[in-house]
Design a protein around this motif. Structure first.
Motif, mmCIF file in Angstrom:
data_model
loop_
_atom_site.group_PDB
_atom_site.id
_atom_site.type_symbol
_atom_site.label_atom_id
_atom_site.label_comp_id
_atom_site.label_asym_id
_atom_site.label_seq_id
_atom_site.Cartn_x
_atom_site.Cartn_y
_atom_site.Cartn_z
ATOM 1 N N LYS A 39 -66.660 -77.830 -67.086
ATOM 2 C CA LYS A 39 -66.736 -77.915 -65.617
ATOM 3 C C LYS A 39 -66.821 -79.372 -65.144
ATOM 4 O O LYS A 39 -66.225 -79.738 -64.116
ATOM 5 C CB LYS A 39 -67.944 -77.131 -65.131
ATOM 6 N N ALA A 40 -67.554 -80.218 -65.869
ATOM 7 C CA ALA A 40 -67.633 -81.630 -65.500
ATOM 8 C C ALA A 40 -66.271 -82.306 -65.622
ATOM 9 O O ALA A 40 -65.872 -83.109 -64.769
ATOM 10 C CB ALA A 40 -68.667 -82.347 -66.372
ATOM 11 N N ASN A 41 -65.545 -81.963 -66.670
ATOM 12 C CA ASN A 41 -64.210 -82.523 -66.871
ATOM 13 C C ASN A 41 -63.277 -82.098 -65.735
ATOM 14 O O ASN A 41 -62.510 -82.902 -65.188
ATOM 15 C CB ASN A 41 -63.654 -82.058 -68.218
ATOM 16 N N LEU A 42 -63.368 -80.841 -65.334
ATOM 17 C CA LEU A 42 -62.542 -80.328 -64.243
ATOM 18 C C LEU A 42 -62.910 -81.024 -62.929
ATOM 19 O O LEU A 42 -62.024 -81.413 -62.137
ATOM 20 C CB LEU A 42 -62.723 -78.827 -64.099
ATOM 21 N N GLY A 43 -64.199 -81.202 -62.688
ATOM 22 C CA GLY A 43 -64.626 -81.875 -61.450
ATOM 23 C C GLY A 43 -64.109 -83.299 -61.368
ATOM 24 O O GLY A 43 -63.707 -83.775 -60.289
ATOM 25 N N ASN A 44 -64.108 -83.987 -62.489
ATOM 26 C CA ASN A 44 -63.601 -85.359 -62.505
ATOM 27 C C ASN A 44 -62.114 -85.400 -62.148
ATOM 28 O O ASN A 44 -61.650 -86.266 -61.397
ATOM 29 C CB ASN A 44 -63.840 -85.967 -63.889
ATOM 30 N N THR A 45 -61.364 -84.459 -62.666
ATOM 31 C CA THR A 45 -59.925 -84.412 -62.373
ATOM 32 C C THR A 45 -59.672 -84.049 -60.910
ATOM 33 O O THR A 45 -58.779 -84.615 -60.259
ATOM 34 C CB THR A 45 -59.231 -83.396 -63.298
ATOM 35 N N LEU A 46 -60.451 -83.093 -60.366
ATOM 36 C CA LEU A 46 -60.279 -82.721 -58.953
ATOM 37 C C LEU A 46 -60.616 -83.883 -58.031
ATOM 38 O O LEU A 46 -59.988 -84.055 -56.971
ATOM 39 C CB LEU A 46 -61.163 -81.518 -58.631
ATOM 40 N N ALA A 47 -61.587 -84.709 -58.430
ATOM 41 C CA ALA A 47 -61.903 -85.902 -57.627
ATOM 42 C C ALA A 47 -60.737 -86.889 -57.648
ATOM 43 O O ALA A 47 -60.423 -87.532 -56.637
ATOM 44 C CB ALA A 47 -63.169 -86.564 -58.162
ATOM 45 N N ALA A 48 -60.066 -87.012 -58.799
ATOM 46 C CA ALA A 48 -58.892 -87.885 -58.888
ATOM 47 C C ALA A 48 -57.771 -87.376 -57.990
ATOM 48 O O ALA A 48 -57.029 -88.166 -57.393
ATOM 49 C CB ALA A 48 -58.420 -87.979 -60.335
ATOM 50 N N VAL A 49 -57.638 -86.040 -57.875
ATOM 51 C CA VAL A 49 -56.631 -85.459 -56.985
ATOM 52 C C VAL A 49 -56.865 -85.921 -55.551
ATOM 53 O O VAL A 49 -55.923 -86.309 -54.835
ATOM 54 C CB VAL A 49 -56.652 -83.923 -57.081
ATOM 55 N N LYS A 50 -58.109 -85.899 -55.103
ATOM 56 C CA LYS A 50 -58.425 -86.340 -53.740
ATOM 57 C C LYS A 50 -58.100 -87.822 -53.540
ATOM 58 O O LYS A 50 -57.596 -88.217 -52.480
ATOM 59 C CB LYS A 50 -59.901 -86.083 -53.438
ATOM 60 N N ALA A 51 -58.387 -88.632 -54.551
ATOM 61 C CA ALA A 51 -58.093 -90.063 -54.440
ATOM 62 C C ALA A 51 -56.588 -90.301 -54.315
ATOM 63 O O ALA A 51 -56.140 -91.151 -53.524
ATOM 64 C CB ALA A 51 -58.652 -90.806 -55.659
ATOM 65 N N PHE A 52 -55.801 -89.554 -55.082
ATOM 66 C CA PHE A 52 -54.348 -89.699 -54.978
ATOM 67 C C PHE A 52 -53.822 -89.219 -53.630
ATOM 68 O O PHE A 52 -52.851 -89.770 -53.099
ATOM 69 C CB PHE A 52 -53.666 -88.945 -56.116
ATOM 70 N N GLU A 53 -54.429 -88.194 -53.071
ATOM 71 C CA GLU A 53 -54.006 -87.710 -51.748
ATOM 72 C C GLU A 53 -54.270 -88.756 -50.673
ATOM 73 O O GLU A 53 -53.459 -88.942 -49.754
ATOM 74 C CB GLU A 53 -54.722 -86.400 -51.419
#
Length: 545
Positions: free
Chosen positions: A260-274
């Motif tokens: 879950k921590a790994n997934l959260g880190n990736t979802l945060a990167a998605v927001k930064a790219f947006e």
């Protein structure tokens, strides 16, 4: 009996002619320009311009590379090498609407008008029409007041009160004997050329910025897509880890939180790219002369990063002198300052003028246009600035020092252009090679992640091994997107360093995105008026002073 006017004896005329030649020789000797140079320059003092020496390399450092061709290339529409219709549309729209480019166009119009002002000085510099009325009351108690009997025909000179009506004009024409005004026209012509080159340079920079921003946008979109794909894979890992935890499998207590921590880190990167994608779109809108708004209707959704071709023609370094607008502009400023030296030197010599005035004057308005009311003066004049305590000579030194500064700036501009082109060439060669390496690494990382997912489901490996492989895949895919973007960006930088793109101003205006399709955006601004193509700089006489 009719008496003929007395003619000057032949010997007197010879003396007058010799005196004139002697005076002209004395005047020329008192300045900086000799008689021979004066006539050679077309009756102008000061140096004739010659383009300064240019420090350029004989060939590119990587000229032996098979992917670099020294053949002249066609850079008129260089962005079309990417075969991207959206990029083509963005460039045309920016050319039609960019505000900074319009500003540069108005500077050209200003220089054109300024050149017209300077050219007007070849003709009479003062041409005035005057009309006035004065009423005079003179004191009768001064010693200067005339005492004239009333019966005298000159009694009106003693009138204590009188009116005067006047209508006429005056003219003053300083002859361009030493080329002062012709040198000023040379300077104005060169500055007009430099303003055109400044426009071309702004166009080169604009096209480069549009292409750079577009490549950045597509790179961000690909990295966003990679992050979302990895988030989907990691969501599957979270589901499996949670299922193992619910089944109380061995060592499953750490797997679920870690997944879950790994997934959260990736979802945060998605927001930064947006965020980055939106900011890049806003930059594109401003470059196209529009308020920031959603550009989906132009961009037509996500698309691959523009792919750089495997070969490119770059010509030879010497072509940068005439191809790059910033280099041409620096050279034109040198030419303008060379003419300023001649203008300063002309102040060492006498100024010859013709002055004239004519007017109709009368005490009563009804008499003003009588033939007897007409009067005037005409005659030559000479003005010579002497005893200026070094001001004139030091002004010549100032102009010469500025000339040398601009020569140094011109040579430095050429060196920087050469440096930018070399940097872009080496970046293009190595970044395109890097893409091939990154593509293979990403393919191997994807295969490793697929195998790790299978083994983790079957319990053959722990989550730490799967986590490491997923991080490897995300990293390799991001590095691949960055490498593709760098390869495309290096080609954009190369074409920009070669001075490509300004030639489109010679084409008929084609516009960009039709205004009817600019959903909420401003209407298109007409493309700038087509400016004259730059001409090769002629080799002129030396600048020796």
């Amino acid at each position: 009996m009719v008496t003929e006017g007395r003619k000057m004896p032949l010997s007197s005329r010879r003396v007058a002619a010799l005196a004139s030649v002697w005076l002209l020789t004395l005047i020329c000797a008192s300045g900086c320009t000799g008689m021979r140079e004066y006539f050679h320059n077309g009756l102008k003092v000061g140096p004739n311009y010659k383009r300064p020496a240019a420090p350029v390399a004989d060939e590119w450092i990587d000229s032996q590379n098979s992917r670099i061709s020294s053949e002249p290339g066609d850079y008129r529409n260089w962005w079309t090498v990417f075969n991207d219709p959206v990029l083509n549309l963005l460039v045309q729209t920016a050319y039609s609407q960019n505000i900074t480019l319009r500003e540069a166009g108005f500077r050209v119009a200003e220089a054109q008008a300024q050149r017209g002002v300077v050219a007007g000085n070849l003709f009479p510099q003062v041409q005035e029409v005057i009309a006035d009325y004065t009423r005079t009351q003179r004191s009768q108690e001064t010693a200067l007041f005339p005492s004239i009997p009333a019966s005298s025909p000159f009694a009106n000179l003693a009138a204590p009160q009188f009116s005067n009506w006047r209508v006429g004009g005056s003219l003053a024409w300083e002859l361009d004997f030493w080329g002062r005004y012709r040198r000023a026209i040379e300077a104005a012509d060169a500055r007009l050329d430099s303003s055109v080159e400044e426009f071309d340079d702004a166009l080169v920079v604009l096209i480069g910025e549009v292409a750079t921003t577009y490549v950045e946008l597509r790179s961000v979109e690909q990295r966003l897509e990679v992050a979302r794909e990895n988030a989907s894979l990691q969501e599957e890992s979270v589901r499996v880890a949670q299922a193992r935890l619910d089944a109380k499998a061995a060592a499953s207590e750490l797997d679920a939180p870690q997944a879950k921590a790994n997934l959260g880190n990736t979802l945060a990167a998605v927001k930064a790219f947006e965020i980055q994608r939106r900011q890049t779109q806003n930059r594109l809108a401003v470059l196209m002369g529009m308020p920031p708004h959603d550009l989906t209707y132009i961009l037509d959704g996500p698309a691959p990063i523009p792919r750089a071709p495997d070969h490119v023609a770059v010509g030879v370094p010497a072509e940068l002198i005439w191809r790059r607008p910033d280099v041409r502009r620096a050279e034109r400023l040198v030419a303008a300052q060379s003419a300023e030296i001649g203008i300063a030197q002309s102040e060492l010599y006498p100024h010859f003028s013709i002055n004239g005035m004519m007017a109709w004057e009368a005490g009563q308005f009804s008499d003003i246009f009588k033939s007897s009311a007409f009067g005037g003066t005409i005659g030559p004049s000479l003005r010579w600035n002497v005893l200026n305590y070094g001001r004139l000579l030091n002004n010549i030194r100032i102009q010469d020092a500025r000339f040398q500064q601009l020569v140094a700036n011109y040579q430095q501009t050429i060196l920087q252009a050469n440096e930018e082109a070399e940097n872009a060439i080496v970046a293009y060669l190595h970044f395109t090679d890097q893409v091939r390496v990154r593509e293979e690494s990403a393919r191997q990382a994807r295969e490793a992640e697929r195998v790790a997912q299978v083994k983790y489901r079957e319990g053959e490996i722990d989550f730490n091994r799967l986590f490491t492989v997923q991080q490897l895949l995300l990293g390799q895919q991001e590095l691949l997107a960055v490498a593709r973007g760098n390869a495309a960006q290096s080609l954009v930088d190369l074409f920009r360093a070669l001075g490509g793109g300004w030639e489109i101003r010679l084409d008929p205006p084609t516009g960009g995105m039709p205004s009817s399709e600019l959903h909420g955006g401003p209407p298109l601004v007409p493309a700038p008026e087509v400016l004259p193509a730059p001409q090769p700089v002629p080799e002129m006489e030396g600048t020796e002073e």
